[in-house]
Design an enzyme around this catalytic site. Structure first.
Site, PDB file in Angstrom:
ATOM      1  N   CYS A   1      13.206  10.775   7.128  1.00 16.15           N
ATOM      2  CA  CYS A   1      13.244  10.220   8.490  1.00 16.15           C
ATOM      3  C   CYS A   1      14.636  10.356   9.106  1.00 16.15           C
ATOM      4  O   CYS A   1      14.763  10.512  10.309  1.00 16.15           O
ATOM      5  CB  CYS A   1      12.789   8.775   8.483  1.00 16.15           C
ATOM      6  SG  CYS A   1      13.548   7.819   7.170  1.00 16.15           S
TER       7      CYS A   1
ATOM      8  N   GLU B   1       9.821  15.146  15.878  1.00 19.76           N
ATOM      9  CA  GLU B   1      10.144  15.126  14.458  1.00 19.76           C
ATOM     10  C   GLU B   1       9.250  16.144  13.735  1.00 19.76           C
ATOM     11  O   GLU B   1       8.027  16.034  13.773  1.00 19.76           O
ATOM     12  CB  GLU B   1       9.901  13.712  13.904  1.00 19.76           C
ATOM     13  CG  GLU B   1      10.277  13.565  12.462  1.00 19.76           C
ATOM     14  CD  GLU B   1      10.125  12.145  11.948  1.00 19.76           C
ATOM     15  OE1 GLU B   1       9.050  11.543  12.154  1.00 19.76           O
ATOM     16  OE2 GLU B   1      11.073  11.643  11.335  1.00 19.76           O
TER      17      GLU B   1
ATOM     18  N   GLU C   1      10.205   0.926  10.340  1.00 20.20           N
ATOM     19  CA  GLU C   1      11.164   2.007  10.118  1.00 20.20           C
ATOM     20  C   GLU C   1      10.391   3.288  10.383  1.00 20.20           C
ATOM     21  O   GLU C   1       9.532   3.678   9.602  1.00 20.20           O
ATOM     22  CB  GLU C   1      11.698   1.925   8.681  1.00 20.20           C
ATOM     23  CG  GLU C   1      13.038   2.571   8.533  1.00 20.20           C
ATOM     24  CD  GLU C   1      12.919   4.010   8.159  1.00 20.20           C
ATOM     25  OE1 GLU C   1      12.822   4.844   9.092  1.00 20.20           O
ATOM     26  OE2 GLU C   1      12.915   4.308   6.970  1.00 20.20           O
TER      27      GLU C   1
ATOM     28  N   LYS D   1       0.842  -1.204   0.000  1.00 22.17           N
ATOM     29  CA  LYS D   1       0.000   0.000   0.000  1.00 22.17           C
ATOM     30  C   LYS D   1       0.881   1.259   0.000  1.00 22.17           C
ATOM     31  O   LYS D   1       1.612   1.507   0.955  1.00 22.17           O
ATOM     32  CB  LYS D   1      -0.899   0.051   1.239  1.00 22.17           C
ATOM     33  CG  LYS D   1      -1.884   1.217   1.145  1.00 22.17           C
ATOM     34  CD  LYS D   1      -2.579   1.503   2.457  1.00 22.17           C
ATOM     35  CE  LYS D   1      -1.959   2.638   3.227  1.00 22.17           C
ATOM     36  NZ  LYS D   1      -2.032   3.946   2.560  1.00 22.17           N
TER      37      LYS D   1
HETATM   38  P1  NAP Z   1       1.651   7.513   8.674  1.00 25.91           P
HETATM   39  O1  NAP Z   1       0.226   7.805   8.870  1.00 25.91           O
HETATM   40  O2  NAP Z   1       2.369   6.675   9.644  1.00 25.91           O
HETATM   41  O3  NAP Z   1       1.762   6.864   7.206  1.00 25.91           O
HETATM   42  C1  NAP Z   1       2.578   5.798   6.770  1.00 25.91           C
HETATM   43  C2  NAP Z   1       1.766   4.780   6.015  1.00 25.91           C
HETATM   44  O4  NAP Z   1       0.919   4.053   6.910  1.00 25.91           O
HETATM   45  C3  NAP Z   1       0.832   5.381   4.987  1.00 25.91           C
HETATM   46  O5  NAP Z   1       0.729   4.521   3.879  1.00 25.91           O
HETATM   47  C4  NAP Z   1      -0.449   5.450   5.780  1.00 25.91           C
HETATM   48  O6  NAP Z   1      -1.597   5.645   5.027  1.00 25.91           O
HETATM   49  C5  NAP Z   1      -0.436   4.143   6.502  1.00 25.91           C
HETATM   50  N1  NAP Z   1      -1.304   4.097   7.669  1.00 25.91           N
HETATM   51  C6  NAP Z   1      -1.904   5.116   8.356  1.00 25.91           C
HETATM   52  N2  NAP Z   1      -2.593   4.658   9.408  1.00 25.91           N
HETATM   53  C7  NAP Z   1      -2.433   3.310   9.401  1.00 25.91           C
HETATM   54  C8  NAP Z   1      -2.900   2.260  10.249  1.00 25.91           C
HETATM   55  N3  NAP Z   1      -3.641   2.502  11.320  1.00 25.91           N
HETATM   56  N4  NAP Z   1      -2.555   0.990   9.950  1.00 25.91           N
HETATM   57  C9  NAP Z   1      -1.759   0.721   8.890  1.00 25.91           C
HETATM   58  N5  NAP Z   1      -1.300   1.667   8.057  1.00 25.91           N
HETATM   59  C10 NAP Z   1      -1.618   2.947   8.301  1.00 25.91           C
HETATM   60  O7  NAP Z   1       2.446   8.847   8.498  1.00 25.91           O
HETATM   61  P2  NAP Z   1       1.836  10.235   8.014  1.00 25.91           P
HETATM   62  O8  NAP Z   1       0.543  10.520   8.697  1.00 25.91           O
HETATM   63  O9  NAP Z   1       1.787  10.240   6.575  1.00 25.91           O
HETATM   64  O10 NAP Z   1       2.935  11.220   8.576  1.00 25.91           O
HETATM   65  C11 NAP Z   1       2.883  11.608   9.939  1.00 25.91           C
HETATM   66  C12 NAP Z   1       4.252  11.830  10.493  1.00 25.91           C
HETATM   67  O11 NAP Z   1       4.985  10.615  10.426  1.00 25.91           O
HETATM   68  C13 NAP Z   1       5.103  12.804   9.711  1.00 25.91           C
HETATM   69  O12 NAP Z   1       4.849  14.123  10.111  1.00 25.91           O
HETATM   70  C14 NAP Z   1       6.482  12.353  10.054  1.00 25.91           C
HETATM   71  O13 NAP Z   1       6.873  12.902  11.294  1.00 25.91           O
HETATM   72  C15 NAP Z   1       6.340  10.862  10.200  1.00 25.91           C
HETATM   73  N6  NAP Z   1       6.752  10.122   8.984  1.00 25.91           N
HETATM   74  C16 NAP Z   1       7.858   9.385   9.045  1.00 25.91           C
HETATM   75  C17 NAP Z   1       8.278   8.703   7.911  1.00 25.91           C
HETATM   76  C18 NAP Z   1       9.508   7.879   7.880  1.00 25.91           C
HETATM   77  O14 NAP Z   1      10.084   7.697   6.830  1.00 25.91           O
HETATM   78  N7  NAP Z   1       9.933   7.307   8.992  1.00 25.91           N
HETATM   79  C19 NAP Z   1       7.569   8.797   6.726  1.00 25.91           C
HETATM   80  C20 NAP Z   1       6.387   9.554   6.723  1.00 25.91           C
HETATM   81  C21 NAP Z   1       6.005  10.200   7.852  1.00 25.91           C
HETATM   82  P3  NAP Z   1      -2.011   7.183   4.752  1.00 25.91           P
HETATM   83  O15 NAP Z   1      -1.118   7.623   3.661  1.00 25.91           O
HETATM   84  O16 NAP Z   1      -3.416   7.138   4.371  1.00 25.91           O
HETATM   85  O17 NAP Z   1      -1.775   7.948   6.024  1.00 25.91           O
END
Ligand code: NAP
Ligand code: MG
Length: 509
Positions: free
Chosen positions: A321, A418, A287, A213
């Protein structure tokens, strides 16, 4: 070079400024795999985006009749197309397809599996301009980064793991090596194609099949990759791509037939996934986020360090990240360094991501922009001093000027949380031990940077920094052969290198 279980990457030192093409920027110099183009791919005419997209299940793209989720170009706010949110029933179909494909894929001669993966890599190279423009239009990142970093590194990852496919017996001597089964992979929006490559390449090389996904805001290169799978003649069901939001991700996590979950994203969602899998024998690698210290000693080559600090935090708008989001400056050099850094920040070009001279593109989404704005307000309210160069921002789209906070203390939110945006928090230190203590004063532990003239100090620091990757006199250098992953709340498991195979193999005597 390895120190304990860490990766230490170092630029051959010293590098004189003359040795580097004066016209190239730090971000260009960071690119390990370059592809040359006769002309820059600044034109959107080489991509075609359908009005609506379905799901890629069992080798077929469904029709997209129920596509409702808008995909937005963050630099213009233009709606590019609509995608489908995969439901639990769709996840069920994708898992069934992946299970049925697994029976054949795992039995295929490993050298034959390698051929398919090599083919995927080559097609990514052949279509790299298309991928680069699409990545930039969908995600907002500068075309120079998509072109020189994201797409070449994605192809390199497939090439690298294709090479492992028929060498697993050698990789794990005297062990029986089996694939794990159907794996579920959930990726974020900051490096959409690269995260797909980091996930899919090792999984396929080890004989697993995949349900992946992409993030809801950046599904387009994953959908183009589905076309690449068809073009490569990859057997149906080996790779399935389901678009959607958190609900789709949850359905993948909860599916009992998925033997392993690989997740990259926020610590909050990662913790939820760990809870969901607790008590089962289903595997998990996480990660998650980071708050890396980029540490500059007084004896460092300062001009190079300025470039490395700029690259460390403003590359990909800080949506990284492992971004060097905490700058630790040795006190005796702090004022001098900050002067140079501010002058360099004034030279950054913020704007149209498709312009090949752009250094800082658009923030990926409105939600992320609001998150950055909220944390920057918190930094001001806590008493830190904000510097932003004068730079006109486009009227439409999601933008944030490159930012620098001084007067930051370790208790401030901007030093602990972060931000995932182009915002650098500066702290100072006196001794190497002081630097280590401040660098390790975080819940995360993904990466760190050390800038110094002394090789012995690099090693001394690397042994003490609680970070999965330590860069020395360079930053944001990636290589498929090098393992990447974190300590503490940055997650567990490694991606890349031999270590990256481990989560995808079942070993027995
Ligand atoms: P996120 O919600 O953790 O998104 C990562 C992935 O997980 C996306 O494909 C997301 O779908 C999916 N997801 C969301 N809720 C889920 C659940 N309950 N179960 C399984 N999968 C789920 O991250 P974000 O909201 O896009 O970003 C929030 C913060 O996370 C950022 O501000 C940043 O600080 C951090 N972040 C870290 C990384 C990294 O590389 N470590 C990458 C992105 C963000 P959706 O796209 O629909 O949310
Ligand atoms: Mg999210």
């Amino acid at each position: 070079m390895s120190v304990g279980d860490k990766t230490v990457r170092s630029l051959d030192m010293p590098v004189s400024p003359e040795a580097v093409d004066a016209s190239s920027t730090a971000l260009e110099r960071a690119a390990p795999f370059r592809m040359e183009y006769a002309s820059a791919p600044e034109s959107t005419s080489i991509i075609s985006i359908a009005p609506q997209y379905g799901l890629f299940i069992n080798g077929v793209m469904t029709d997209g009749a129920s596509a409702r989720r808008p995909v937005v170009n963050p630099a213009t706010e233009e709606v590019l197309c609509h995608t489908t949110d995969a439901t639990s029933a769709d996840v069920e179909k994708a898992v069934a397809a992946a299970e049925s494909a697994f029976g054949k894929w795992r039995r295929l001669a490993p050298s034959e599996r390698a051929k398919y993966i090599f083919r995927l890599a080559r097609i990514l190279q052949e279509r790299s301009r298309e991928f680069a423009v699409l990545e930039t239009v969908n995600g907002g990142k500068p075309i120079r980064e998509s072109r020189d970093v994201d797409i070449p590194l994605s192809a390199a990852h497939f090439f690298y793991y294709a090479g492992w496919a028929d060498k697993l017996e050698w990789a794990f001597p005297n062990r029986r090596v089996e694939p794990v089964g159907v794996v579920g992979q959930i990726i974020p929006w900051n490096f959409p194609l690269m995260m797909l490559a980091w996930k899919i390449a090792p999984a396929l090389a080890a004989g697993n099949t995949v349900v992946l996904k992409p993030a809801e805001t950046t599904p387009l290169t994953a959908l183009l990759f589905a076309e690449v799978c068809q073009q490569a003649g990859l057997p149906d069901g080996v790779v399935n791509i389901l678009t959607g939001a958190g609900g789709t991700g949850r359905a993948i996590v909860e599916h009992p037939e998925i033997r392993k979950i690989a997740f990259t994203g926020s610590t909050e969602v990662g913790k939820g996934i760990a809870r969901a899998l607790a008590g089962s024998d289903r595997r998990l690698t996480l990660e998650l986020g980071g708050k890396a210290a980029n540490i500059v000693f007084a004896d460092a080559p300062l001009d190079q360090a300025v470039e490395g600090v700029i690259n460390g935090i403003y590359f990909n708008q800080g949506h990284v990240c492992c971004a060097g989001s905490r700058l630790l400056l040795q006190e005796s050099v702090a004022e001098n360094f900050l002067g140079r850094l501010r002058r360099r920040m004034e030279m950054l070009r913020v704007g149209d991501p498709l312009d090949k001279n752009t250094d800082v593109g658009a923030i990926n989404s409105k939600v992320q922009l609001e998150r950055i704005e909220e944390l920057v307000e918190a930094g001001k309210a806590e008493g830190a001093e904000l510097f932003q160069p004068v730079c006109p921002l486009p009227g439409k789209g999601y933008w944030f000027a490159p930012s620098l906070f001084t007067g930051v203390s370790t208790s401030h939110r901007i030093a602990r949380e972060e931000i995932f945006g182009p915002v650098l928090s500066v702290l100072t230190f006196r001794t190497p031990a002081d630097a280590v203590a401040k660098a390790n004063n975080t819940a995360y532990g993904l990466s760190a940077g050390v800038w110094t003239d002394k090789g012995s100090r690099v090693l001394w620091m690397a042994q003490r920094l609680r970070a999965g990757v330590v860069w020395a006199n360079t930053y944001n250098k990636f290589d498929p052969a090098s393992p990447f992953g974190g300590y503490r709340e940055s997650g567990y498991g490694r991606e890349g290198g031999w270590h990256g195979l481990l989560p995808y193999v079942e070993l027995s005597d």
